[in-house]
Enzyme design. Structure first.
Site, PDB file in Angstrom:
ATOM      1  N   PRO A 114       0.788  -1.224   0.000  1.00  9.26           N
ATOM      2  CA  PRO A 114       0.000   0.000   0.000  1.00  9.26           C
ATOM      3  C   PRO A 114       0.824   1.281   0.000  1.00  9.26           C
ATOM      4  O   PRO A 114       1.869   1.358   0.647  1.00  9.26           O
ATOM      5  CB  PRO A 114      -0.820  -0.096   1.287  1.00  9.26           C
ATOM      6  CG  PRO A 114      -0.121  -1.111   2.110  1.00  9.26           C
ATOM      7  CD  PRO A 114       0.516  -2.059   1.155  1.00  9.26           C
ATOM      8  N   ASN A 115       0.330   2.225  -0.749  1.00  5.72           N
ATOM      9  CA  ASN A 115       0.869   3.599  -0.826  1.00  5.72           C
ATOM     10  C   ASN A 115       2.175   3.707  -1.606  1.00  5.72           C
ATOM     11  O   ASN A 115       2.665   4.811  -1.843  1.00  5.72           O
ATOM     12  CB  ASN A 115       1.052   4.210   0.574  1.00  5.72           C
ATOM     13  CG  ASN A 115      -0.257   4.265   1.340  1.00  5.72           C
ATOM     14  OD1 ASN A 115      -1.234   4.787   0.807  1.00  5.72           O
ATOM     15  ND2 ASN A 115      -0.298   3.696   2.524  1.00  5.72           N
ATOM     16  N   ASN A 166       8.124  -5.281  -0.699  1.00  7.36           N
ATOM     17  CA  ASN A 166       7.961  -4.185   0.259  1.00  7.36           C
ATOM     18  C   ASN A 166       6.488  -4.157   0.652  1.00  7.36           C
ATOM     19  O   ASN A 166       5.648  -3.654  -0.101  1.00  7.36           O
ATOM     20  CB  ASN A 166       8.370  -2.849  -0.372  1.00  7.36           C
ATOM     21  CG  ASN A 166       8.308  -1.707   0.640  1.00  7.36           C
ATOM     22  OD1 ASN A 166       7.687  -1.843   1.689  1.00  7.36           O
ATOM     23  ND2 ASN A 166       8.951  -0.595   0.316  1.00  7.36           N
ATOM     24  N   ARG A 182      12.679   5.134  12.914  1.00 10.32           N
ATOM     25  CA  ARG A 182      11.497   5.990  12.823  1.00 10.32           C
ATOM     26  C   ARG A 182      10.605   5.708  14.036  1.00 10.32           C
ATOM     27  O   ARG A 182      11.111   5.359  15.089  1.00 10.32           O
ATOM     28  CB  ARG A 182      10.791   5.735  11.482  1.00 10.32           C
ATOM     29  CG  ARG A 182      11.684   6.109  10.285  1.00 10.32           C
ATOM     30  CD  ARG A 182      11.002   5.830   8.961  1.00 10.32           C
ATOM     31  NE  ARG A 182       9.825   6.674   8.762  1.00 10.32           N
ATOM     32  CZ  ARG A 182       8.896   6.433   7.820  1.00 10.32           C
ATOM     33  NH1 ARG A 182       9.013   5.372   7.024  1.00 10.32           N
ATOM     34  NH2 ARG A 182       7.864   7.252   7.675  1.00 10.32           N
ATOM     35  N   ARG A 217       5.108  10.945  -2.581  1.00 10.93           N
ATOM     36  CA  ARG A 217       4.784  10.690  -1.172  1.00 10.93           C
ATOM     37  C   ARG A 217       5.998  11.031  -0.289  1.00 10.93           C
ATOM     38  O   ARG A 217       7.085  10.465  -0.480  1.00 10.93           O
ATOM     39  CB  ARG A 217       4.458   9.208  -1.016  1.00 10.93           C
ATOM     40  CG  ARG A 217       4.240   8.752   0.391  1.00 10.93           C
ATOM     41  CD  ARG A 217       4.200   7.228   0.451  1.00 10.93           C
ATOM     42  NE  ARG A 217       3.956   6.786   1.802  1.00 10.93           N
ATOM     43  CZ  ARG A 217       4.163   5.533   2.223  1.00 10.93           C
ATOM     44  NH1 ARG A 217       4.613   4.613   1.370  1.00 10.93           N
ATOM     45  NH2 ARG A 217       3.923   5.204   3.464  1.00 10.93           N
ATOM     46  N   GLU A 245      12.573  -9.037   2.124  1.00  7.07           N
ATOM     47  CA  GLU A 245      11.756  -7.878   2.507  1.00  7.07           C
ATOM     48  C   GLU A 245      12.593  -6.602   2.344  1.00  7.07           C
ATOM     49  O   GLU A 245      13.746  -6.560   2.769  1.00  7.07           O
ATOM     50  CB  GLU A 245      11.323  -8.039   3.963  1.00  7.07           C
ATOM     51  CG  GLU A 245      10.466  -6.898   4.470  1.00  7.07           C
ATOM     52  CD  GLU A 245       9.904  -7.207   5.857  1.00  7.07           C
ATOM     53  OE1 GLU A 245       9.331  -8.290   6.060  1.00  7.07           O
ATOM     54  OE2 GLU A 245      10.052  -6.342   6.742  1.00  7.07           O
ATOM     55  N   ALA A 295       2.961  -0.528   5.007  1.00  6.22           N
ATOM     56  CA  ALA A 295       2.547  -0.557   6.420  1.00  6.22           C
ATOM     57  C   ALA A 295       2.011  -1.927   6.840  1.00  6.22           C
ATOM     58  O   ALA A 295       1.951  -2.229   8.040  1.00  6.22           O
ATOM     59  CB  ALA A 295       1.506   0.527   6.675  1.00  6.22           C
ATOM     60  N   HIS A 351      12.636  -2.272   2.729  1.00  6.18           N
ATOM     61  CA  HIS A 351      12.049  -0.991   3.133  1.00  6.18           C
ATOM     62  C   HIS A 351      12.962   0.120   2.656  1.00  6.18           C
ATOM     63  O   HIS A 351      14.173   0.074   2.890  1.00  6.18           O
ATOM     64  CB  HIS A 351      11.859  -0.917   4.652  1.00  6.18           C
ATOM     65  CG  HIS A 351      10.946  -1.981   5.141  1.00  6.18           C
ATOM     66  ND1 HIS A 351       9.599  -1.957   4.890  1.00  6.18           N
ATOM     67  CD2 HIS A 351      11.194  -3.135   5.788  1.00  6.18           C
ATOM     68  CE1 HIS A 351       9.045  -3.042   5.379  1.00  6.18           C
ATOM     69  NE2 HIS A 351       9.987  -3.779   5.924  1.00  6.18           N
ATOM     70  N   TYR A 379      11.014   9.076   1.381  1.00  2.19           N
ATOM     71  CA  TYR A 379      11.030   7.986   0.383  1.00  2.19           C
ATOM     72  C   TYR A 379      11.730   8.366  -0.921  1.00  2.19           C
ATOM     73  O   TYR A 379      11.885   7.531  -1.801  1.00  2.19           O
ATOM     74  CB  TYR A 379       9.591   7.524   0.095  1.00  2.19           C
ATOM     75  CG  TYR A 379       8.925   6.951   1.323  1.00  2.19           C
ATOM     76  CD1 TYR A 379       9.391   5.770   1.889  1.00  2.19           C
ATOM     77  CD2 TYR A 379       7.856   7.601   1.940  1.00  2.19           C
ATOM     78  CE1 TYR A 379       8.802   5.241   3.030  1.00  2.19           C
ATOM     79  CE2 TYR A 379       7.259   7.083   3.076  1.00  2.19           C
ATOM     80  CZ  TYR A 379       7.731   5.904   3.618  1.00  2.19           C
ATOM     81  OH  TYR A 379       7.163   5.382   4.752  1.00  2.19           O
TER      82      TYR A 379
HETATM   83  C1  DQA Z   1       8.074   1.321   4.058  1.00  2.00           C
HETATM   84  C2  DQA Z   1       8.089   1.588   5.565  1.00  2.00           C
HETATM   85  C3  DQA Z   1       6.714   1.386   6.157  1.00  2.00           C
HETATM   86  O1  DQA Z   1       6.747   1.664   7.552  1.00  2.00           O
HETATM   87  C4  DQA Z   1       5.721   2.326   5.528  1.00  2.00           C
HETATM   88  O2  DQA Z   1       4.430   2.108   6.038  1.00  2.00           O
HETATM   89  C5  DQA Z   1       5.734   2.232   4.039  1.00  2.00           C
HETATM   90  C6  DQA Z   1       7.013   2.143   3.359  1.00  2.00           C
HETATM   91  C7  DQA Z   1       9.437   1.671   3.421  1.00  2.00           C
HETATM   92  O3  DQA Z   1       9.635   1.280   2.281  1.00  2.00           O
HETATM   93  O4  DQA Z   1      10.271   2.332   4.039  1.00  2.00           O
HETATM   94  O5  DQA Z   1       4.712   2.340   3.390  1.00  2.00           O
HETATM   95  O6  DQA Z   1       7.848  -0.047   3.852  1.00  2.00           O
END
Ligand code: DQA
Length: 379
Positions: A9-10, A73, A106, A17, A97, A76, A99, A22
């Site tokens: 998501p996102n 990835n 954070r 964003r 995985e 959240a 990030h 990011y």
């Molecule tokens: C993320 C870190 C997560 O905490 C966050 O909710 C994301 C992006 C990252 O790529 O740093 O959506 O996975």
């Protein structure tokens, strides 16, 4: 190998964003550069993004037919989704995985990953280049999967053991990665070297260690690398390792750590190879003060001489200091000064300057200068 690049998501909003967290690269650009990198290694890559947990689970299930590895990835969902963890576990496809941000520095809730235990590796805090690192990790894992073993109780007190084909006992290279002692850089940086040295008949023990934060954790970090080296004694009870032929190889800050691991460990290695090492810490000041303060905390001024390789010579074992002449991350002067001081102190020390090589070329088997680096590591 067929790789599925999966984003949660996102992450479709990448580029707009919170760019201060990011970055400015869009998801489309990430997917393109991942496809390119996979193809360079001879693999194929399909990309998929969804904002919906169920759709991500369906994509993981479908990957049983279409993929051999996943770069994931989960956004959240990382911090909440046992269902995604179950899905990864159920399909038994090796998953890395990723990030983009440094989730360990954070908000506290981001430090927890529900999905990580089902994954073979986690990369965080390296920006979008973390996706490329994940592809490299899967590539080297596909050539020779490591045996990951603990040498202590902390999750970072582990190492990857790889044994060459054929009967032993095998000479050993202990690999110590760099990254300025900071969290985001982990032992996958040395994967290429770990796999390549196998072809030359060396067993490789690529160790992880506790990095900073906490600020000023230098005692833990040095203790870990020495313990990682000492762990060879236990490993040799179960694997055909020749402990009379051990080379410590450290890159960048790992060069610094390798020096002290060899000094502190109960059993001395036979050789030390520093690749673009940080070997004269004092001269890195004030430019590197932020990094050095992270490592030393409030002991920076009073304690730096205790952890400065050039001020703790002689080493008592043969040394090769290798440095690329195009290194703009850590100056080749570090190796030049260290090698000269080591020789002056009575050590057998050799300086090798690699023409055209930058900081990362020294741990990249695809770099043109690789043969020179390998020769130095083989002694
Ligand atoms: C993320 C870190 C997560 O905490 C966050 O909710 C994301 C992006 C990252 O790529 O740093 O959506 O996975």
């Amino acid at each position: 190998m067929r790789i599925l690049l999966l984003n949660g998501p996102n992450l479709n909003l990448l580029g707009t964003r919170t760019p201060e967290v990011y970055g400015a690269t869009t998801l489309r650009q990430v997917e393109e550069s991942c496809r390119e990198r996979a193809e360079q290694y001879g693999h194929s890559l399909e990309a998929y993004q969804s904002n919906h947990e169920g759709a991500l689970i369906d994509a993981i299930h479908a990957a049983r037919q279409t993929a051999d590895a996943i770069v994931f990835n989960p956004g959240a969902y990382t911090h909440t989704s046992y269902a995604l963890r179950d899905a990864i576990e159920a399909v038994e496809i090796q998953t890395v995985e990723v990030h983009i941000s440094n989730v360990r520095e954070r908000e506290p809730w981001r430090r927890i990953s529900r999905t990580e235990p089902a994954c073979v590796y986690q990369i965080f805090g390296r920006g979008v280049s973390g996706y490329l690192a994940a592809i490299a990790h899967l590539h080297y894992r596909s050539i020779h999967p490591p045996i990951t073993l603990s040498y202590g109780g902390h999750p970072d007190q582990v190492g990857d053991l790889r044994l060459p084909d054929g009967p032993g006992s095998h000479p050993v290279a202990v690999l110590i990665h760099g990254g300025g002692w900071t969290g985001p850089f982990t032992r996958d940086v040395m994967d290429g070297m770990a796999v390549d040295l196998l072809a030359h008949g060396l067993a490789t023990w690529n160790i992880e260690y506790r990095r900073i934060p906490p600020v000023g954790g230098w005692r833990d970090t040095l203790g870990d690398v020495a313990a990682g080296l000492d762990a060879l004694e236990v490993l040799a009870d179960h694997h055909p390792l020749d402990l009379a032929d051990v080379t410590v190889i450290g890159h960048s800050a790992g060069g610094h750590l390798g020096f002290f691991a060899a000094r502190i460990a109960r059993r001395r290695p036979q050789r030390f190879v520093s690749l673009a090492g940080m070997l004269d810490l004092h001269s890195l000041r004030p430019d590197f003060d932020e990094l050095l303060s992270g490592f030393m905390g409030d002991e920076l001024d009073t304690g730096i001489h205790r952890v400065d390789p050039i001020r703790n010579l002689p080493m008592g074992i043969p040394i090769v200091a290798v440095h690329g002449d195009r290194d703009d991350a850590v100056s080749p002067d570090q190796s030049r000064r260290f090698a000269a001081a080591a020789a002056a102190s009575g050590d057998r020390a050799r300086l090798v300057e690699v023409a055209g090589a930058d900081h990362h070329d020294l741990v990249d088997p695809t770099a043109p200068s690789w043969e020179t680096v390998t020769e130095c590591c083989l002694g």
